[in-house]
Design a protein around this motif. Structure first.
Motif, PDB file in Angstrom:
ATOM      1  N   LEU A  13      -9.406   7.032   9.346  1.00  0.00           N
ATOM      2  CA  LEU A  13      -8.422   6.971   8.265  1.00  0.00           C
ATOM      3  C   LEU A  13      -8.896   6.058   7.136  1.00  0.00           C
ATOM      4  CD1 LEU A  13      -5.646   7.541   7.035  1.00  0.00           C
ATOM      5  CD2 LEU A  13      -4.728   5.674   8.438  1.00  0.00           C
ATOM      6  N   GLU A  14      -9.435   4.895   7.465  1.00  0.00           N
ATOM      7  CA  GLU A  14      -9.885   3.979   6.412  1.00  0.00           C
ATOM      8  C   GLU A  14     -11.007   4.594   5.586  1.00  0.00           C
ATOM      9  OE1 GLU A  14     -11.923  -0.440   6.062  1.00  0.00           O
ATOM     10  OE2 GLU A  14     -10.248  -0.176   7.447  1.00  0.00           O
ATOM     11  N   PHE A  15     -11.924   5.280   6.244  1.00  0.00           N
ATOM     12  CA  PHE A  15     -13.015   5.945   5.522  1.00  0.00           C
ATOM     13  C   PHE A  15     -12.459   7.051   4.640  1.00  0.00           C
ATOM     14  CE2 PHE A  15     -16.661   8.615   4.787  1.00  0.00           C
ATOM     15  CZ  PHE A  15     -17.743   7.747   4.745  1.00  0.00           C
ATOM     16  N   GLN A  33      -0.391   8.083   5.763  1.00  0.00           N
ATOM     17  CA  GLN A  33      -0.643   7.546   7.101  1.00  0.00           C
ATOM     18  C   GLN A  33      -0.497   6.028   7.125  1.00  0.00           C
ATOM     19  OE1 GLN A  33      -1.020  10.052   9.384  1.00  0.00           O
ATOM     20  NE2 GLN A  33      -0.806  11.262   7.500  1.00  0.00           N
ATOM     21  N   GLY A  34      -0.428   5.424   5.933  1.00  0.00           N
ATOM     22  CA  GLY A  34      -0.266   3.972   5.860  1.00  0.00           C
ATOM     23  C   GLY A  34      -1.548   3.236   6.165  1.00  0.00           C
ATOM     24  N   GLY A  35      -1.420   2.000   6.631  1.00  0.00           N
ATOM     25  CA  GLY A  35      -2.578   1.163   6.921  1.00  0.00           C
ATOM     26  C   GLY A  35      -2.252  -0.287   6.651  1.00  0.00           C
ATOM     27  N   SER A  36      -3.004  -1.177   7.248  1.00  0.00           N
ATOM     28  CA  SER A  36      -2.762  -2.602   7.070  1.00  0.00           C
ATOM     29  C   SER A  36      -3.178  -3.053   5.676  1.00  0.00           C
ATOM     30  CB  SER A  36      -3.545  -3.400   8.111  1.00  0.00           C
ATOM     31  OG  SER A  36      -4.946  -3.299   7.864  1.00  0.00           O
ATOM     32  N   ARG A  37      -2.666  -4.210   5.266  1.00  0.00           N
ATOM     33  CA  ARG A  37      -3.031  -4.759   3.956  1.00  0.00           C
ATOM     34  C   ARG A  37      -4.537  -5.012   3.896  1.00  0.00           C
ATOM     35  NH1 ARG A  37      -0.253 -10.253   2.054  1.00  0.00           N
ATOM     36  NH2 ARG A  37       1.576  -8.874   2.185  1.00  0.00           N
ATOM     37  N   GLU A  38      -5.110  -5.532   4.974  1.00  0.00           N
ATOM     38  CA  GLU A  38      -6.540  -5.825   5.001  1.00  0.00           C
ATOM     39  C   GLU A  38      -7.365  -4.546   4.852  1.00  0.00           C
ATOM     40  OE1 GLU A  38      -4.342  -6.837   7.221  1.00  0.00           O
ATOM     41  OE2 GLU A  38      -4.229  -8.992   6.807  1.00  0.00           O
ATOM     42  N   SER A  39      -6.913  -3.472   5.516  1.00  0.00           N
ATOM     43  CA  SER A  39      -7.619  -2.202   5.423  1.00  0.00           C
ATOM     44  C   SER A  39      -7.578  -1.653   3.996  1.00  0.00           C
ATOM     45  CB  SER A  39      -7.002  -1.184   6.390  1.00  0.00           C
ATOM     46  OG  SER A  39      -7.625   0.069   6.278  1.00  0.00           O
ATOM     47  N   GLY A  90       5.884  12.684  -5.182  1.00  0.00           N
ATOM     48  CA  GLY A  90       6.906  11.698  -4.835  1.00  0.00           C
ATOM     49  C   GLY A  90       6.425  10.619  -3.892  1.00  0.00           C
ATOM     50  N   LEU A  91       5.150  10.213  -3.996  1.00  0.00           N
ATOM     51  CA  LEU A  91       4.611   9.178  -3.113  1.00  0.00           C
ATOM     52  C   LEU A  91       5.354   7.860  -3.334  1.00  0.00           C
ATOM     53  CD1 LEU A  91       2.339   8.520  -1.035  1.00  0.00           C
ATOM     54  CD2 LEU A  91       0.981   7.713  -2.984  1.00  0.00           C
ATOM     55  N   GLU A  92       5.815   7.265  -2.256  1.00  0.00           N
ATOM     56  CA  GLU A  92       6.593   6.033  -2.342  1.00  0.00           C
ATOM     57  C   GLU A  92       5.693   4.838  -2.700  1.00  0.00           C
ATOM     58  OE1 GLU A  92       8.497   8.784   0.726  1.00  0.00           O
ATOM     59  OE2 GLU A  92       6.468   8.101   0.191  1.00  0.00           O
ATOM     60  N   ASP A  93       6.304   3.821  -3.311  1.00  0.00           N
ATOM     61  CA  ASP A  93       5.572   2.636  -3.772  1.00  0.00           C
ATOM     62  C   ASP A  93       4.772   1.981  -2.653  1.00  0.00           C
ATOM     63  OD1 ASP A  93       6.536   2.982  -6.316  1.00  0.00           O
ATOM     64  OD2 ASP A  93       8.091   1.441  -6.174  1.00  0.00           O
ATOM     65  N   GLU A  94       5.316   1.987  -1.446  1.00  0.00           N
ATOM     66  CA  GLU A  94       4.668   1.269  -0.337  1.00  0.00           C
ATOM     67  C   GLU A  94       3.301   1.837   0.018  1.00  0.00           C
ATOM     68  OE1 GLU A  94       6.486   2.371   3.690  1.00  0.00           O
ATOM     69  OE2 GLU A  94       7.980   3.135   2.259  1.00  0.00           O
ATOM     70  N   TYR A  95       3.034   3.092  -0.385  1.00  0.00           N
ATOM     71  CA  TYR A  95       1.761   3.722  -0.056  1.00  0.00           C
ATOM     72  C   TYR A  95       0.737   3.639  -1.181  1.00  0.00           C
ATOM     73  CZ  TYR A  95       4.487   5.673   3.783  1.00  0.00           C
ATOM     74  OH  TYR A  95       5.276   5.829   4.883  1.00  0.00           O
ATOM     75  N   LEU A  96       1.132   3.146  -2.353  1.00  0.00           N
ATOM     76  CA  LEU A  96       0.219   3.054  -3.486  1.00  0.00           C
ATOM     77  C   LEU A  96      -0.870   2.026  -3.211  1.00  0.00           C
ATOM     78  CD1 LEU A  96       2.686   3.080  -6.522  1.00  0.00           C
ATOM     79  CD2 LEU A  96       1.372   5.006  -5.617  1.00  0.00           C
TER      80      LEU A  96
END
Length: 340
Positions: A187-189, A221-227, A256-262
């Motif tokens: 996912l990170e890649f 899919q989200g992800g950590s702040r560090e990622s 409609g992508l939410e702010d948290e995923y930007l």
């Protein structure tokens, strides 16, 4: 429009949820249903082919990982609804990526020697070679996932690929319907690579909403702040932050992508320009009426179209566009060395 943007299968999923009084006429609905079922069958076939291809390269002594296509479809709510393309697979001699260092050049020689032995040295460019493995499905065997025109940015990009390759070759995932397992990008890649691939095609023939929908589902899919910070770091190192900000605006406006995923604050001005280009171009620029594609197979008309397209982009992305001709010149002489 759904056809031009290769979103027929995905949009049919939404149409199936409409109230009965809002459904399209039966003639259109049945036609769309037929296309949707064809996509599902095609996805099932290509999933099985992806498994077969990974097993083939493993038997031949290569590590491999499937990029985009059947792998990125796994991020979708219904992976079988996504429109198929070809199969892109990144390979390297087994264990080479784990040793680290600057190994891509050595990998390239091994892959070319293998393809020459199969008499498959066709469609060669800096990134991949075409492999005629299946009757219906085109296969691109990648030596490296992608490239950039800017020499410094491309150097940094290739070093990033070398550092991350081992994790990509070892990331096993299961495909739908119990067809089997493949290696796929992490996912990170993907958070970096899918957009970088869009970026490269944007300067070439163009991109459509399907590619941006892929990236929407990656970000969902989200992800950590560090990622995410690591992703932004590589975007900055290869000069892509302006395009990233434009994409963030488009993903909010269209999907409609939410702010948290930007990944970063959106840029409306660049985003509107990007959206306009996407809507005019369609899937990989095939529906762009501003350019004559009737003579696309001829060198001079194709170069003229490319020049006109890049002239529209040079003021926004000069650090990439201005290196187009030098990079292509270098690539021409580089290809000549392969024929010796």
């Amino acid at each position: 429009m759904a056809k031009e943007q290769t979103l027929l299968g995905v949009l049919y999923e939404a149409i199936g949820r409409l109230p009965k009084e809002q459904l399209p006429p039966k003639k259109i609905l049945f036609h769309w249903y037929k296309i949707s079922e064809e996509y599902k069958a095609e996805n099932l076939r290509m999933n099985a082919e992806a498994v077969e291809l990974c097993k083939f390269f493993e038997a031949q002594g290569f590590d491999s990982t499937v990029m985009k296509g059947q792998a990125v479809a796994l991020y979708y709510p219904n992976p079988l609804a996504r429109t198929c393309g070809d199969i892109d697979i990144w390979i390297a001699p087994k264990g080479m990526a784990e040793r680290g260092g600057k190994w891509l050049a050595k990998s390239r020689k091994s892959i070319y020697d293998f393809m020459r032995a199969r008499k498959e040295m066709k469609g060669i460019n800096y990134q991949h070679v075409h492999l005629h493995f299946f009757k219906k499905t085109s296969v691109e065997v990648h030596i490296t996932p992608s490239s950039l025109y800017n020499f410094l940015h491309n150097y940094r990009l290739q070093r990033f690929f070398e550092q991350e390759a081992a994790a990509q070759f070892s990331n096993r995932v299961s495909l739908p319907n119990g067809v089997g397992e493949i290696s796929a990008l992490t996912l990170e890649f993907d958070r970096f690579f899918i957009l970088q691939h869009i970026y490269s095609h944007f300067f070439g023939e163009g991109v459509g909403l399907r590619q941006l929908l892929d990236y929407y589902y990656v970000l969902k899919q989200g992800g950590s702040r560090e990622s995410k910070e690591r992703t932004l770091d590589i975007f900055q190192r290869v000069g892509m932050m302006r395009f990233v900000a434009a994409t963030m605006w488009l993903l909010q406006e269209v999907f409609g992508l939410e702010d948290e995923y930007l990944l970063c604050p959106p840029n409306q001005k660049d985003g509107e320009f990007l959206l306009k280009e996407v809507l005019l171009s369609g899937n990989f620029g095939k529906y762009d009426s501003r350019f004559d594609r009737s003579r696309y197979n001829e060198l001079i008309p194709r170069l003229w179209n490319s020049l006109k397209r890049k002239a529209r982009l040079v003021f926004r992305y000069p650090h990439e566009i201005l290196f187009d001709l030098p990079f292509r010149t270098w690539l021409y002489f580089w290809r000549m060395t392969l024929k010796r």
